[in-house]
Motif scaffolding. Structure first.
Motif, mmCIF file in Angstrom:
data_model
loop_
_atom_site.group_PDB
_atom_site.id
_atom_site.type_symbol
_atom_site.label_atom_id
_atom_site.label_comp_id
_atom_site.label_asym_id
_atom_site.label_seq_id
_atom_site.Cartn_x
_atom_site.Cartn_y
_atom_site.Cartn_z
ATOM 1 N N ALA A 184 6.991 10.349 -12.323
ATOM 2 C CA ALA A 184 6.181 9.925 -11.178
ATOM 3 C C ALA A 184 6.390 10.846 -9.979
ATOM 4 N N LEU A 185 7.605 11.316 -9.794
ATOM 5 C CA LEU A 185 7.893 12.152 -8.631
ATOM 6 C C LEU A 185 7.341 13.562 -8.763
ATOM 7 N N THR A 186 6.860 13.919 -9.949
ATOM 8 C CA THR A 186 6.241 15.234 -10.091
ATOM 9 C C THR A 186 4.836 15.284 -9.502
ATOM 10 N N PHE A 187 4.241 14.161 -9.193
ATOM 11 C CA PHE A 187 2.882 14.120 -8.650
ATOM 12 C C PHE A 187 2.916 14.307 -7.131
ATOM 13 N N VAL A 188 1.901 14.997 -6.633
ATOM 14 C CA VAL A 188 1.751 15.192 -5.195
ATOM 15 C C VAL A 188 1.344 13.849 -4.568
ATOM 16 N N GLY A 189 2.009 13.487 -3.479
ATOM 17 C CA GLY A 189 1.724 12.217 -2.809
ATOM 18 C C GLY A 189 2.809 11.184 -2.992
ATOM 19 N N THR A 190 3.827 11.494 -3.819
ATOM 20 C CA THR A 190 4.971 10.601 -3.986
ATOM 21 C C THR A 190 6.126 11.095 -3.131
ATOM 22 N N THR B 160 7.782 5.171 -3.844
ATOM 23 C CA THR B 160 7.186 5.192 -2.502
ATOM 24 C C THR B 160 6.191 6.334 -2.422
ATOM 25 N N ILE B 161 4.997 6.055 -1.920
ATOM 26 C CA ILE B 161 3.924 7.046 -1.880
ATOM 27 C C ILE B 161 3.503 7.300 -0.439
ATOM 28 N N ASP B 162 2.750 8.353 -0.266
ATOM 29 C CA ASP B 162 2.177 8.698 1.030
ATOM 30 C C ASP B 162 0.842 7.957 1.172
ATOM 31 N N GLU B 163 0.756 7.033 2.140
ATOM 32 C CA GLU B 163 -0.455 6.235 2.291
ATOM 33 C C GLU B 163 -1.656 7.096 2.647
ATOM 34 N N SER B 164 -1.445 8.144 3.430
ATOM 35 C CA SER B 164 -2.572 8.985 3.840
ATOM 36 C C SER B 164 -3.012 9.951 2.739
ATOM 37 N N ASN B 165 -2.119 10.239 1.782
ATOM 38 C CA ASN B 165 -2.446 11.163 0.692
ATOM 39 C C ASN B 165 -1.861 10.620 -0.610
ATOM 40 N N PRO B 166 -2.449 9.554 -1.163
ATOM 41 C CA PRO B 166 -1.875 8.936 -2.360
ATOM 42 C C PRO B 166 -2.061 9.828 -3.584
ATOM 43 N N PRO B 167 -1.190 9.648 -4.588
ATOM 44 C CA PRO B 167 -1.310 10.457 -5.811
ATOM 45 C C PRO B 167 -2.479 10.003 -6.679
ATOM 46 N N SER C 25 0.812 -1.211 0.000
ATOM 47 C CA SER C 25 0.000 0.000 0.000
ATOM 48 C C SER C 25 0.848 1.266 0.000
ATOM 49 N N ARG C 26 2.120 1.191 0.354
ATOM 50 C CA ARG C 26 2.949 2.397 0.342
ATOM 51 C C ARG C 26 3.935 2.426 -0.832
ATOM 52 N N GLU C 27 3.759 1.494 -1.772
ATOM 53 C CA GLU C 27 4.625 1.463 -2.945
ATOM 54 C C GLU C 27 3.798 1.192 -4.199
ATOM 55 N N ILE C 28 4.234 1.787 -5.299
ATOM 56 C CA ILE C 28 3.681 1.459 -6.606
ATOM 57 C C ILE C 28 4.849 1.102 -7.521
#
Length: 337
Positions: A101-107, A144-151, A75-78
């Motif tokens: 991918a890193l340009t998106f908010v939540g990564t 790696t993404i933010d689980e509470s605020n996914p992109p 859940s914390r990785e794509i």
């Protein structure tokens, strides 16, 4: 003619020397012998059932912790997968996909899985010394993404497809759903096995208690009809079966604990092999943790208490049947002598 006073004084010390013998009370023996064939057989059965129950409990705990670890990691990785192509510069495409991918908010961060790591992932199936240049093996980028605020996965997927047609995004939501379903199914199966083991143990204790009563029924009847209360007789049987159940459940729980400790030690000594690495990824470690061992101890206590309560209820029921049969003279022939 009376004796002189001096004669009475001489006999007094002689009588004082003659002491009455001390009364010795014969020690009472228990209603049931401390150990017999039936008791030993019952202890072996309880040991086996306690071992199976603790093994099931530890296995369920291990699978649940592994599934939780999987779910947390997924859940914390794509993953961005890029398929090889003749007109594609793989290394440049990997860097471009990571930066997009890193340009998106939540990564949070991105990592390119290099060729050596990819070869290690395929080693259990394709063997060592694999050269990725000879095979059309896709390359991976882990974000790696933010689980509470996914992109926004749909927007990211579309941007990657427009920039790199060979790239595809996997957000692992399907795997997360499958893992949750598997964890719930495993818990249900483990609970069912525990219920079956406890039910079989209760039936075994009932038959064992009735067998012990059949061999000592005349003693129970004599004690009961000379004034011994039902609770006294039931308590004696309860103590007897409590000792047996404690010994049996302790042996079974100790064997289960030894099994998990030995398996965990063996796994820790063979972590360098690819087979053990893959087994660890799939099934987790064989260590059940502090909560697992606490659960094994609790299972031992529950089995002992369950056996004791079952024995007491069986004895009380048998004494009730004796009273019922004795109260009806026409049914006297139905009583075992």
């Amino acid at each position: 003619m009376t004796e002189p006073p001096s004669s009475s004084r001489e006999k007094a010390p002689a009588q004082a020397q003659q002491k009455r013998p001390e009364m010795r009370v014969r020690p009472t023996a228990p209603i049931l012998p401390p150990s017999n064939i039936q008791g030993n057989a019952l202890m072996v059965v309880i040991s086996i059932m306690a071992f199976l129950a603790c093994l099931t409990l530890g296995g369920v705990s291990m699978v649940r912790s592994t599934a939780a670890s999987w779910e947390s990691q997924i859940s914390r990785e794509i993953t961005i997968q890029i398929k090889p192509d003749d007109n594609l510069d793989m290394e440049k495409a990997l860097i471009q996909a990571r930066d997009l991918a890193l340009t998106f908010v939540g990564t949070k961060s991105g990592q390119i899985v290099d060729e050596a790591a990819t070869a290690r992932l395929l080693e259990p199936w394709l063997g060592p010394g694999l050269d990725l240049k000879d095979l059309p093996v896709p390359r991976l980028v882990v974000i790696t993404i933010d689980e509470s605020n996914p992109p926004d996965f749909d927007a990211m997927r579309g941007l990657l497809k427009d920039s790199i047609p060979q790239a595809s995004l996997d957000d692992h939501r399907t795997w997360v759903d499958r893992l949750v379903s598997m964890a719930h199914t495993t818990v249900l199966i483990g609970t069912g096995v525990l219920l079956l083991v406890c039910s079989a143990m209760v039936l075994t204790v009932v038959f064992a208690t009735r067998g012990a009563l059949s061999g000592n029924r005349h003693i129970v009847e004599v004690l009961h009809f000379v004034g011994a209360e039902s609770s006294f007789v039931a308590t004696e049987f309860q103590k007897h079966f409590l000792k047996i159940s404690l010994k049996g459940s302790a042996i079974g729980s100790a064997l289960a604990t030894l099994f998990f400790a030995t398996a965990g030690f063996w796994q820790s000594r063979t972590l360098a092999t690819p087979e053990t690495d893959q087994a660890t990824v799939l099934f987790g470690t064989f260590s059940v943790g502090v909560l697992g061992y606490a659960g094994i101890f609790a299972t031992m206590i529950v089995i002992a208490l369950l056996t004791t309560v079952t024995a007491r209820l069986t004895v009380m029921r048998t004494i009730y049947e004796i009273d019922t049969l004795r109260s009806d003279p026409t049914r006297t022939d139905g009583i075992a002598s």
